[in-house]
Design a protein around this motif. Structure first.
Motif, PDB file in Angstrom:
ATOM      1  N   ILE A 114     -46.875  -5.287  25.374  1.00 25.41           N
ATOM      2  CA  ILE A 114     -47.393  -6.330  26.247  1.00 25.41           C
ATOM      3  C   ILE A 114     -46.592  -6.325  27.546  1.00 25.41           C
ATOM      4  CG2 ILE A 114     -47.880  -8.777  26.538  1.00 25.41           C
ATOM      5  CD1 ILE A 114     -49.487  -7.485  24.283  1.00 25.41           C
ATOM      6  N   LEU A 115     -47.309  -6.158  28.664  1.00 26.01           N
ATOM      7  CA  LEU A 115     -46.691  -6.265  29.982  1.00 26.01           C
ATOM      8  C   LEU A 115     -47.061  -7.619  30.573  1.00 26.01           C
ATOM      9  CD1 LEU A 115     -47.832  -2.767  30.386  1.00 26.01           C
ATOM     10  CD2 LEU A 115     -45.569  -3.256  31.300  1.00 26.01           C
ATOM     11  N   LYS A 117     -46.828 -10.291  34.034  1.00 26.70           N
ATOM     12  CA  LYS A 117     -46.584 -10.405  35.467  1.00 26.70           C
ATOM     13  C   LYS A 117     -45.620 -11.570  35.682  1.00 26.70           C
ATOM     14  CE  LYS A 117     -49.531  -8.956  38.558  1.00 26.70           C
ATOM     15  NZ  LYS A 117     -50.725  -8.801  39.437  1.00 26.70           N
ATOM     16  N   LYS A 118     -44.411 -11.243  36.091  1.00 27.41           N
ATOM     17  CA  LYS A 118     -43.334 -12.234  36.138  1.00 27.41           C
ATOM     18  C   LYS A 118     -43.654 -13.415  37.064  1.00 27.41           C
ATOM     19  CE  LYS A 118     -40.381  -8.808  36.870  1.00 27.41           C
ATOM     20  NZ  LYS A 118     -39.133  -8.035  37.095  1.00 27.41           N
ATOM     21  N   ALA A 119     -44.247 -13.156  38.209  1.00 27.61           N
ATOM     22  CA  ALA A 119     -44.516 -14.234  39.169  1.00 27.61           C
ATOM     23  C   ALA A 119     -45.484 -15.265  38.603  1.00 27.61           C
ATOM     24  CB  ALA A 119     -45.068 -13.649  40.469  1.00 27.61           C
ATOM     25  N   MET A 120     -46.444 -14.828  37.800  1.00 26.94           N
ATOM     26  CA  MET A 120     -47.409 -15.763  37.224  1.00 26.94           C
ATOM     27  C   MET A 120     -46.741 -16.669  36.201  1.00 26.94           C
ATOM     28  SD  MET A 120     -50.911 -13.543  36.800  1.00 26.94           S
ATOM     29  CE  MET A 120     -51.755 -12.872  38.240  1.00 26.94           C
ATOM     30  N   LEU A 121     -45.836 -16.110  35.405  1.00 30.14           N
ATOM     31  CA  LEU A 121     -45.107 -16.926  34.438  1.00 30.14           C
ATOM     32  C   LEU A 121     -44.157 -17.875  35.163  1.00 30.14           C
ATOM     33  CD1 LEU A 121     -46.275 -14.617  32.618  1.00 30.14           C
ATOM     34  CD2 LEU A 121     -44.254 -14.943  31.174  1.00 30.14           C
ATOM     35  N   ASP A 122     -43.516 -17.376  36.222  1.00 27.95           N
ATOM     36  CA  ASP A 122     -42.614 -18.230  37.012  1.00 27.95           C
ATOM     37  C   ASP A 122     -43.370 -19.418  37.606  1.00 27.95           C
ATOM     38  OD1 ASP A 122     -40.566 -16.458  36.464  1.00 27.95           O
ATOM     39  OD2 ASP A 122     -40.707 -15.417  38.393  1.00 27.95           O
ATOM     40  N   ALA A 123     -44.553 -19.150  38.171  1.00 32.41           N
ATOM     41  CA  ALA A 123     -45.335 -20.215  38.813  1.00 32.41           C
ATOM     42  C   ALA A 123     -45.752 -21.282  37.818  1.00 32.41           C
ATOM     43  CB  ALA A 123     -46.560 -19.608  39.491  1.00 32.41           C
ATOM     44  N   ALA A 124     -45.959 -20.863  36.554  1.00 32.12           N
ATOM     45  CA  ALA A 124     -46.378 -21.815  35.520  1.00 32.12           C
ATOM     46  C   ALA A 124     -45.191 -22.452  34.804  1.00 32.12           C
ATOM     47  CB  ALA A 124     -47.273 -21.101  34.509  1.00 32.12           C
ATOM     48  N   GLY A 125     -43.975 -22.051  35.181  1.00 30.20           N
ATOM     49  CA  GLY A 125     -42.783 -22.596  34.533  1.00 30.20           C
ATOM     50  C   GLY A 125     -42.625 -22.155  33.098  1.00 30.20           C
ATOM     51  N   ILE A 126     -43.090 -20.950  32.797  1.00 29.22           N
ATOM     52  CA  ILE A 126     -43.060 -20.425  31.429  1.00 29.22           C
ATOM     53  C   ILE A 126     -41.950 -19.385  31.296  1.00 29.22           C
ATOM     54  CG2 ILE A 126     -44.347 -19.115  29.701  1.00 29.22           C
ATOM     55  CD1 ILE A 126     -46.913 -20.285  30.862  1.00 29.22           C
ATOM     56  N   ALA A 127     -41.121 -19.530  30.264  1.00 32.60           N
ATOM     57  CA  ALA A 127     -40.062 -18.555  30.002  1.00 32.60           C
ATOM     58  C   ALA A 127     -40.671 -17.219  29.583  1.00 32.60           C
ATOM     59  CB  ALA A 127     -39.131 -19.072  28.913  1.00 32.60           C
ATOM     60  N   TYR A 128     -40.026 -16.128  29.962  1.00 33.33           N
ATOM     61  CA  TYR A 128     -40.529 -14.806  29.596  1.00 33.33           C
ATOM     62  C   TYR A 128     -40.498 -14.631  28.073  1.00 33.33           C
ATOM     63  CZ  TYR A 128     -39.695 -13.778  34.566  1.00 33.33           C
ATOM     64  OH  TYR A 128     -39.697 -13.801  35.940  1.00 33.33           O
ATOM     65  N   PRO A 129     -41.516 -13.992  27.517  1.00 33.33           N
ATOM     66  CA  PRO A 129     -41.553 -13.806  26.060  1.00 33.33           C
ATOM     67  C   PRO A 129     -40.462 -12.855  25.579  1.00 33.33           C
ATOM     68  CG  PRO A 129     -43.314 -12.555  27.119  1.00 33.33           C
ATOM     69  CD  PRO A 129     -42.686 -13.398  28.199  1.00 33.33           C
ATOM     70  N   GLY A 160     -55.141  -9.794  28.938  1.00 34.07           N
ATOM     71  CA  GLY A 160     -56.109  -8.732  29.147  1.00 34.07           C
ATOM     72  C   GLY A 160     -56.063  -7.699  28.041  1.00 34.07           C
ATOM     73  N   ILE A 161     -57.220  -7.475  27.412  1.00 28.19           N
ATOM     74  CA  ILE A 161     -57.344  -6.478  26.342  1.00 28.19           C
ATOM     75  C   ILE A 161     -58.823  -6.179  26.114  1.00 28.19           C
ATOM     76  CG2 ILE A 161     -57.477  -8.214  24.516  1.00 28.19           C
ATOM     77  CD1 ILE A 161     -55.962  -6.264  22.681  1.00 28.19           C
ATOM     78  N   GLY A 162     -59.110  -4.978  25.622  1.00 27.44           N
ATOM     79  CA  GLY A 162     -60.408  -4.558  25.101  1.00 27.44           C
ATOM     80  C   GLY A 162     -61.614  -5.085  25.857  1.00 27.44           C
ATOM     81  N   PRO A 163     -62.718  -5.424  25.109  1.00 27.98           N
ATOM     82  CA  PRO A 163     -62.842  -5.377  23.641  1.00 27.98           C
ATOM     83  C   PRO A 163     -63.071  -3.957  23.121  1.00 27.98           C
ATOM     84  CG  PRO A 163     -64.899  -6.111  24.593  1.00 27.98           C
ATOM     85  CD  PRO A 163     -63.957  -5.930  25.735  1.00 27.98           C
ATOM     86  N   ASP A 164     -62.194  -3.523  22.235  1.00 30.51           N
ATOM     87  CA  ASP A 164     -62.280  -2.169  21.701  1.00 30.51           C
ATOM     88  C   ASP A 164     -61.566  -2.120  20.354  1.00 30.51           C
ATOM     89  OD1 ASP A 164     -61.425   0.720  21.276  1.00 30.51           O
ATOM     90  OD2 ASP A 164     -62.638   0.940  23.082  1.00 30.51           O
ATOM     91  N   ILE A 165     -62.188  -1.530  19.371  1.00 31.49           N
ATOM     92  CA  ILE A 165     -61.646  -1.483  18.017  1.00 31.49           C
ATOM     93  C   ILE A 165     -60.284  -0.795  17.963  1.00 31.49           C
ATOM     94  CG2 ILE A 165     -62.941   0.637  17.480  1.00 31.49           C
ATOM     95  CD1 ILE A 165     -62.099  -2.236  15.032  1.00 31.49           C
ATOM     96  N   GLU A 166     -60.068   0.207  18.825  1.00 30.52           N
ATOM     97  CA  GLU A 166     -58.785   0.902  18.826  1.00 30.52           C
ATOM     98  C   GLU A 166     -57.668  -0.025  19.299  1.00 30.52           C
ATOM     99  OE1 GLU A 166     -57.157   5.325  19.870  1.00 30.52           O
ATOM    100  OE2 GLU A 166     -58.377   4.366  21.414  1.00 30.52           O
ATOM    101  N   ASP A 167     -57.947  -0.850  20.317  1.00 35.53           N
ATOM    102  CA  ASP A 167     -56.916  -1.735  20.845  1.00 35.53           C
ATOM    103  C   ASP A 167     -56.491  -2.787  19.832  1.00 35.53           C
ATOM    104  OD1 ASP A 167     -57.094  -0.332  23.182  1.00 35.53           O
ATOM    105  OD2 ASP A 167     -58.050  -1.930  24.339  1.00 35.53           O
ATOM    106  N   TYR A 168     -57.348  -3.128  18.905  1.00 30.90           N
ATOM    107  CA  TYR A 168     -57.021  -4.174  17.937  1.00 30.90           C
ATOM    108  C   TYR A 168     -56.198  -3.652  16.752  1.00 30.90           C
ATOM    109  CZ  TYR A 168     -60.909  -6.554  20.341  1.00 30.90           C
ATOM    110  OH  TYR A 168     -61.741  -7.115  21.272  1.00 30.90           O
ATOM    111  N   PHE A 229     -54.393 -10.861  35.797  1.00 29.67           N
ATOM    112  CA  PHE A 229     -54.184 -10.987  34.356  1.00 29.67           C
ATOM    113  C   PHE A 229     -52.682 -11.147  34.148  1.00 29.67           C
ATOM    114  CE2 PHE A 229     -58.356  -9.218  34.487  1.00 29.67           C
ATOM    115  CZ  PHE A 229     -58.989  -9.602  33.316  1.00 29.67           C
ATOM    116  N   ALA A 230     -52.256 -12.237  33.507  1.00 30.01           N
ATOM    117  CA  ALA A 230     -50.831 -12.530  33.370  1.00 30.01           C
ATOM    118  C   ALA A 230     -50.153 -11.673  32.309  1.00 30.01           C
ATOM    119  CB  ALA A 230     -50.636 -14.009  33.053  1.00 30.01           C
ATOM    120  N   LEU A 231     -50.783 -11.546  31.148  1.00 30.87           N
ATOM    121  CA  LEU A 231     -50.297 -10.704  30.053  1.00 30.87           C
ATOM    122  C   LEU A 231     -51.306  -9.590  29.859  1.00 30.87           C
ATOM    123  CD1 LEU A 231     -49.505 -13.536  27.441  1.00 30.87           C
ATOM    124  CD2 LEU A 231     -47.924 -12.568  29.112  1.00 30.87           C
ATOM    125  N   VAL A 232     -50.822  -8.375  29.669  1.00 28.04           N
ATOM    126  CA  VAL A 232     -51.723  -7.241  29.520  1.00 28.04           C
ATOM    127  C   VAL A 232     -51.286  -6.402  28.332  1.00 28.04           C
ATOM    128  CG1 VAL A 232     -52.645  -5.133  30.573  1.00 28.04           C
ATOM    129  CG2 VAL A 232     -52.233  -7.156  31.995  1.00 28.04           C
TER     130      VAL A 232
END
Length: 377
Positions: A114-115, A117-129, A160-168, A229-232
């Protein structure tokens, strides 16, 4: 002087690194000529193998390397090369070896993480996972990061993901489920197991209940994955694309969330290159493969794939990179993908994806749908 000709049949469209390896190998082996030929797919590769006998063949997937009588075992060559067996990545080799043999050297190796985007998490006041986060943690975070306009159209998606059976598949594995039985013979007892159904319901709820990622056909103002997309869910090649675009610094990387099943697992995508059983020059063919895949650090100057030895990881400095070090660590957890052990399952992918769209958009019953997929293997 008549040169020894080694015919290399490749399915890859981008052959820049292969051609550079050919040039450097021929320079140090003036009595050898590497002839590179192109095949469109596995079907064409097998046709050429049966009629024209290339020395080396590769494939972007693993199906060719499950065929009996096509490739020689490379393990004896590996063991004759001092230190190589210990140098090869143990996770990759665990997947690549089959019945105690090594039909090909892995190439184009990638795993998903999972990648964010740091700025989006910062703007929402969310700690990095962190690597101890759970699926529920990811859903809660992605909800806060999903933004919609007054018409309900997403201007930013949390995930952001899929929808694709391989990604799941990694999430299914991490819940203790799977697509096929371990020997690849059937999907019964695996795709319709409680663990698989539970994980799949969570995935469908991600679209229908949490609404944190784009449904098939849903209007969107979020652009491409690298935009709003914040998390990819990103394979190695996605991270490589961010680096080449000069925006890698905007992202952090973290492991896949823990599932209720509590299994530490991930899938691995890779192809391979192998020496065919019809090669008249297996030793020279091995020497070229070793040069191309194991001896050229240049392959990883702008990486989209992972090295398969500890030496290459160190020489390329990927083991110290903010992205690549985490991707390399993930290789410890990889398992065999269902797409590598059963070609019928692999070729049914589009039909399965059509059914996934029905579950997401039409609310089709998950357990019944997964049970129906047993017909694909």
């Amino acid at each position: 002087m008549n040169k020894v000709q080694i015919r290399y049949l490749t399915q890859f469209e981008n052959v820049n690194q292969l051609m550079m390896a050919k040039e450097s190998f021929e320079a140090s082996h003036p009595d050898v000529e590497i002839i590179v030929e192109q095949a469109a797919d596995n079907f064409e590769s097998m046709r050429v193998f049966q009629t024209e006998a290339p020395d080396i063949m590769d494939s972007g997937g693993w199906w060719l390397f499950n065929q009996k009588g096509v490739f020689i075992d490379l393990l004896p060559f590996v063991r004759e090369t001092p230190g190589l067996e210990d140098d090869l990545n143990a996770g990759i080799m665990r997947v690549a070896t089959k019945d105690g043999t090594l039909p090909g050297l892995p190439v184009d190796v990638a795993v998903p993480l999972i990648l964010y985007k740091k700025a989006m998490l910062d703007a929402a006041g969310i700690a990095y996972p962190t690597d101890d986060w759970t699926w529920d943690d990811m859903m809660a975070m992605a909800k806060k990061l999903t933004l919609r306009n007054e018409s309900g159209v997403a201007t930013q998606f949390g995930f952001g993901i899929g929808p694709d059976i391989e990604d799941y598949e990694p999430f299914i594995m991490r819940n203790g489920g799977g697509y096929l039985e371990p020997d690849g013979s059937t999907a019964r007892g695996a795709i319709d197991s409680d663990a698989t159904v539970e994980a799949f319901r969570k995935i469908i709820d991600m679209y229908r209940e949490h609404k944190i990622t784009r449904k098939p056909g849903e209007p969107s103002g979020a652009g491409e994955l690298h935009q709003r997309f914040a998390l990819v869910f990103g394979f190695t090649w996605f991270a490589g694309g961010l680096e080449r675009a000069g925006i890698g610094e905007l992202y952090g990387v973290v492991g896949l969330p823990r599932m209720p099943g509590g299994v530490e697992a991930n899938m691995i995508y890779m192809g391979a290159s192998g020496v065919t059983t019809k090669s008249k020059h297996p030793e020279i063919s091995w020497a070229f493969l070793k040069h191309y895949i194991l001896e050229r650090m240049e392959n990883f100057q702008q990486p989209r794939t992972l090295p398969i030895t500890r030496t290459l990881s160190e020489q390329s400095r990927m083991n110290r990179h903010r992205f690549w070090s985490r991707y390399l660590k993930e290789l410890d957890s990889v398992q065999v993908s269902g797409f590598y052990i059963n070609e019928k399952w692999n070729t049914s992918r589009q039909l399965i994806n059509d059914d996934i769209n029905k579950m997401i958009n039409n609310g089709m019953d998950v357990r019944q749908m997964l049970k129906s997929w047993t017909r694909f293997s």
